[in-house]
Design a protein around this motif. Structure first.
Motif, PDB file in Angstrom:
ATOM      1  N   ILE A  27      38.357  44.790  31.488  1.00 23.52           N
ATOM      2  CA  ILE A  27      38.258  46.216  31.822  1.00 23.52           C
ATOM      3  C   ILE A  27      36.814  46.651  31.586  1.00 23.52           C
ATOM      4  O   ILE A  27      36.266  46.417  30.508  1.00 23.52           O
ATOM      5  N   ILE A  33      30.532  47.337  35.649  1.00 23.87           N
ATOM      6  CA  ILE A  33      31.370  47.229  36.836  1.00 23.87           C
ATOM      7  C   ILE A  33      32.245  45.989  36.686  1.00 23.87           C
ATOM      8  O   ILE A  33      31.847  45.012  36.050  1.00 23.87           O
ATOM      9  N   CYS A  34      33.428  46.043  37.234  1.00 22.59           N
ATOM     10  CA  CYS A  34      34.312  44.867  37.266  1.00 22.59           C
ATOM     11  C   CYS A  34      34.254  44.282  38.667  1.00 22.59           C
ATOM     12  O   CYS A  34      34.526  44.977  39.654  1.00 22.59           O
ATOM     13  N   GLU A  85      35.423  45.885  42.042  1.00 23.28           N
ATOM     14  CA  GLU A  85      36.848  46.246  42.007  1.00 23.28           C
ATOM     15  C   GLU A  85      37.076  47.571  41.295  1.00 23.28           C
ATOM     16  O   GLU A  85      37.968  48.337  41.643  1.00 23.28           O
ATOM     17  N   SER A  86      36.251  47.838  40.261  1.00 23.67           N
ATOM     18  CA  SER A  86      36.334  49.106  39.536  1.00 23.67           C
ATOM     19  C   SER A  86      35.018  49.335  38.805  1.00 23.67           C
ATOM     20  O   SER A  86      34.237  48.402  38.618  1.00 23.67           O
ATOM     21  N   ASN A  89      33.017  54.862  33.831  1.00 23.28           N
ATOM     22  CA  ASN A  89      32.839  56.273  34.187  1.00 23.28           C
ATOM     23  C   ASN A  89      31.392  56.751  34.148  1.00 23.28           C
ATOM     24  O   ASN A  89      31.099  57.873  34.576  1.00 23.28           O
ATOM     25  N   LYS A  95      29.443  51.361  43.476  1.00 26.32           N
ATOM     26  CA  LYS A  95      30.728  52.033  43.650  1.00 26.32           C
ATOM     27  C   LYS A  95      31.780  51.001  44.060  1.00 26.32           C
ATOM     28  O   LYS A  95      31.445  49.869  44.452  1.00 26.32           O
ATOM     29  N   LYS A  96      33.021  51.401  43.991  1.00 25.43           N
ATOM     30  CA  LYS A  96      34.123  50.518  44.351  1.00 25.43           C
ATOM     31  C   LYS A  96      33.963  50.020  45.783  1.00 25.43           C
ATOM     32  O   LYS A  96      33.540  50.757  46.662  1.00 25.43           O
ATOM     33  N   TYR A 114      37.896  37.629  37.944  1.00 20.67           N
ATOM     34  CA  TYR A 114      37.252  38.912  37.665  1.00 20.67           C
ATOM     35  C   TYR A 114      36.246  38.759  36.533  1.00 20.67           C
ATOM     36  O   TYR A 114      36.436  37.971  35.610  1.00 20.67           O
ATOM     37  N   CYS A 116      33.361  41.408  34.241  1.00 20.95           N
ATOM     38  CA  CYS A 116      32.683  42.679  34.000  1.00 20.95           C
ATOM     39  C   CYS A 116      31.227  42.417  33.626  1.00 20.95           C
ATOM     40  O   CYS A 116      30.929  41.470  32.891  1.00 20.95           O
TER      41      CYS A 116
END
Length: 311
Positions: A27, A33-34, A85-86, A89, A95-96, A114, A116
């Motif tokens: 996460i 970013i992920c 992917e995400s 904040n 961006k996604k 995945y 991060c």
């Protein structure tokens, strides 16, 4: 809790110590970013780390950095390309669904579905006209080749010899030398002569048939893109006055985002291209490492990461 697949290095040793396992999906923190990884690369450095293949005098320093009995960061891999992917904040740069590629030299973690990574790391947006596999073939060899050529202060009109011109670093170096306007001679084995010629080398020397130090040619820069080869003393015979010998064994290079942006621009303009030897799937990582261990890969060995829809 969501689980995804990753290759875990259970201990130091042969390729078989790598195991595909279920791991918790990472996460992103507020500045991370992920990335949904779609391709990665098996580099020579990955194999050195997996096998703890360093001279005995470096065992303690290497153990202190990455772990003594097994890697502290068990998911290896430094190179990635994929899709955001995400985002955390506080992320501003990505961006996604952005398509990205990059290099995490010390964070590892790219042998996975995945990963991060901080938004200000060595990563850039992928251009549309290259595949994820091609993008994953750029950062390792490209960044290292560019670092050492800049260290040697390469100039237009110079004569440059690349020893090990067919590997990941060598194939990038040949193309970069041409871009900088220098004359390049590549040294490689018989089976790779045509590849090196196709990358723009002015001359290719087959080391199984000819000793470049006996050719009577003198070079402004001799770049050993292989390392561990004891050619430094021999190189003196082929260096021009004030010539420079550089090798990938010369310290730990500092890599810069500006250089990755520069390489991305050259790819977009078609001035350099990715060189891919073979592609494997993530569950074929052991086979990929066996192949790279042989020391005869041409350019890059890429891992394609396929996803199911559950994640």
């Amino acid at each position: 809790m969501i689980y995804t697949k990753a290759v875990v290095c259970t201990k130091y040793g042969p390729p078989e110590v790598l195991q595909l396992k279920e791991v918790e999906k990472p996460i992103p923190s507020k500045h991370e970013i992920c990335i949904k990884i779609l391709a990665t690369s098996v580099t020579a450095s990955d194999c050195i780390i997996r096998g703890f293949k360093v001279p005995i005098q470096f065992w303690i320093p290497m153990g202190l950095v990455i772990g003594f009995k097994k890697p502290r960061k068990p998911i290896l891999g430094m190179v990635f390309s994929g899709e955001v992917e995400s985002v955390g904040n506080a992320v501003k740069l990505f961006k996604k669904r952005d398509q990205v590629f990059g290099f995490d030299r010390f964070g590892f973690g790219t042998y996975a579905e995945y990963k991060c990574i901080h938004e200000e790391s060595l990563l850039v947006k992928k251009i549309k006209n290259v595949t994820y596999e091609e993008a994953a073939a750029v950062p390792f060899g490209g960044l290292l080749a560019l670092h050492y050529l800049k260290k040697a202060n390469i100039q237009s009109g110079q004569k440059v010899l690349i020893y090990g011109a067919s590997g990941a670093i060598g194939t990038s170096a040949v193309q970069l030398v041409k871009y900088f306007g220098a004359e390049v001679t590549g040294v490689c084995s018989t089976s790779n002569v045509e590849l090196v010629k196709s990358l723009g080398a002015n001359k290719v020397i087959d080391y199984t048939k000819e000793d470049f130090t006996q050719s009577g040619e003198f070079y402004d820069i001799i770049f050993n893109a292989v390392g561990k080869k004891k050619i430094k003393l021999q190189c003196k015979k082929a260096l021009a006055k004030n010539g420079k010998h550089i090798t990938v064994d010369d310290g730990s290079p500092t890599l810069h985002i500006e250089d990755l942006i520069f390489l991305n621009g050259l790819i977009e303009k078609g001035q350099i291209k990715a060189v891919i030897d073979r592609c494997y799937l993530l569950d074929q990582i052991v086979e990929a490492h066996r192949y790279v261990d042989q020391g005869h890969k041409k350019g890059n060995v890429i891992i394609t990461v396929k996803h199911n829809d559950k994640t």
